[in-house]
Design a protein around this motif. Sequence first.
Motif, PDB file in Angstrom:
ATOM      1  N   LEU A   1      37.198  -5.211  31.278  1.00 54.95           N
ATOM      2  CA  LEU A   1      36.868  -4.886  32.983  1.00 54.95           C
ATOM      3  C   LEU A   1      35.268  -6.258  33.120  1.00 54.95           C
ATOM      4  O   LEU A   1      34.395  -6.594  34.356  1.00 54.95           O
ATOM      5  CB  LEU A   1      36.164  -3.669  33.025  1.00 54.95           C
ATOM      6  N   ASP A   2      34.808  -5.656  32.119  1.00 56.87           N
ATOM      7  CA  ASP A   2      33.394  -6.940  31.865  1.00 56.87           C
ATOM      8  C   ASP A   2      33.631  -8.500  32.063  1.00 56.87           C
ATOM      9  O   ASP A   2      32.642  -8.835  33.151  1.00 56.87           O
ATOM     10  CB  ASP A   2      32.496  -6.746  31.106  1.00 56.87           C
TER      11      ASP A   2
ATOM     12  N   LYS B   1      39.566  -2.220  26.974  1.00 53.70           N
ATOM     13  CA  LYS B   1      39.291  -2.365  28.603  1.00 53.70           C
ATOM     14  C   LYS B   1      38.198  -2.048  28.959  1.00 53.70           C
ATOM     15  O   LYS B   1      37.418  -3.347  30.311  1.00 53.70           O
ATOM     16  CB  LYS B   1      39.801  -0.735  28.787  1.00 53.70           C
ATOM     17  N   GLN B   2      37.549  -2.201  27.952  1.00 52.95           N
ATOM     18  CA  GLN B   2      35.672  -2.337  29.196  1.00 52.95           C
ATOM     19  C   GLN B   2      35.939  -4.457  28.409  1.00 52.95           C
ATOM     20  O   GLN B   2      34.634  -4.660  29.700  1.00 52.95           O
ATOM     21  CB  GLN B   2      34.473  -1.913  27.933  1.00 52.95           C
ATOM     22  N   GLU B   3      35.848  -4.478  27.685  1.00 50.51           N
ATOM     23  CA  GLU B   3      36.094  -6.418  27.261  1.00 50.51           C
ATOM     24  C   GLU B   3      36.338  -6.333  28.189  1.00 50.51           C
ATOM     25  O   GLU B   3      35.764  -7.843  29.659  1.00 50.51           O
ATOM     26  CB  GLU B   3      36.495  -6.882  26.369  1.00 50.51           C
TER      27      GLU B   3
ATOM     28  N   GLN C   1      41.248   0.411  35.204  1.00 50.82           N
ATOM     29  CA  GLN C   1      40.501   1.151  35.328  1.00 50.82           C
ATOM     30  C   GLN C   1      41.926   1.956  35.579  1.00 50.82           C
ATOM     31  O   GLN C   1      40.991   4.426  34.691  1.00 50.82           O
ATOM     32  CB  GLN C   1      39.882   1.349  35.939  1.00 50.82           C
TER      33      GLN C   1
ATOM     34  N   GLN D   1      39.991   1.504  24.421  1.00 48.17           N
ATOM     35  CA  GLN D   1      38.608   1.168  25.623  1.00 48.17           C
ATOM     36  C   GLN D   1      37.998   0.287  24.620  1.00 48.17           C
ATOM     37  O   GLN D   1      37.852  -0.476  26.299  1.00 48.17           O
ATOM     38  CB  GLN D   1      37.893   2.364  25.029  1.00 48.17           C
TER      39      GLN D   1
END
Length: 417
Positions: free
Chosen positions: A246-247, A242-244, A152, A239
């Motif tokens: 973090l999920d 990153k989101q994947e 993050q 991004q």
Amino acid sequence: MRLTVIVTLSLLFGCIMAAEAEAELEATYEIDNALEALTELRDDTALSLYNLQKGWAVVKDGLQDSENQLQNSINQKDAECANLDQARNQTQSDLDEINAYIPWLEQKIANITDSLNSLLQRRCDLNKAFLDHIQREKIALSLLEFIKSAIQNKDSFDFVQMRKLNKNFQQFLIAYSAHDFSSILLLQKDIVDSKDYEVDVDFSTKDRTEEEIGTGHIDNNKGDLDLEDFTEGKRKNWQLYKQELLDILNELQAKIQANIKSSIDDEIAASVTLANYKNNALKEIQAYEKELAKAKKQQVQLQAQLDDEQNALTQCRSQDDSLKNQLQSLQNEIQQRQAEFDKKKDDLQGQVDLFNEIITEYQDGIFSQGDDFKGRTDDYLDNQTFDDDATYTGREVPKIDFMNNQDANGSASSGGF
């Protein structure tokens, strides 16, 4: 018997003659007095026999009453001993049951205690394992939080950092799935101490190996890229990655937290169950111990009661034996006295019979001869001699010395009337 009668008559008659000679009385009809004397002797003997029988009847009744009383006492004592024996046997049976019941209670208490101690030890071991598990889960969760924070806080990663991060993340998943928390600890140390996550804006290939650069890279000096099959939108930027990531990390974090909560809930439920079981087990042990104390107290009471009943039974049997010995002695005494009575009775009866026979012989042989024989008796009383030629009723009177019971030749008389 006849000889006895004659001898008795001779003695009696001689006594009469001697008494008259000593008194120097005139001859009388003393033969009448002899019959009366014989009759009185017979009657006296018969009276003695009657008194003997009457007295024996009274004595015998008394002895038989004593015998009956002793027999009744023996019967009562036998019944008493039988009751005592039955009571003693029942007490012995109760004591045997208590003696078997006490070890059963003690074994029951020991089994429950051992089971409870074993369960508590197991629960203690499981609790330690639970704490270790929670600690490891916390470590994994902490590492996961660190990775999430690292992702993050980075707006971009170079290729090397991404590969390193992906490699560490895969190692984490493998170690977590295998519950290899020692590897997680090493991985945590490696990640936390690593500086690979620092972004280097220099994208040159200097100081990078071919493995780090990879194949098909724009700066690998292998010519132009083949963009024939390239489709716009197929490649993802940082991004999206990153989101994947973090999920995935959020999902894994939720799973770890759920595992922690489930483990805590299981531990709480196990602790509550153990507490309830322990409480019930302690109550059961308390109830068995109370019953055991009661049984031991009853055991002492029954043993004392058994000793008392055994002593009472022994005393009762001793008294019973004594009564039976008394009865046997009394029966022996009755038999002995009965024999003595029978002998006396037979003797007296024999004397009565003898007197009756003497009287009969006397009446038939002497008294019935009347004045003729009486005259010769008077003659004898006067001069102590008989007229040998004299006869009466066809019978000769032999020369008999009534005083010495001898004939004229000096021999004992063998017959007479």
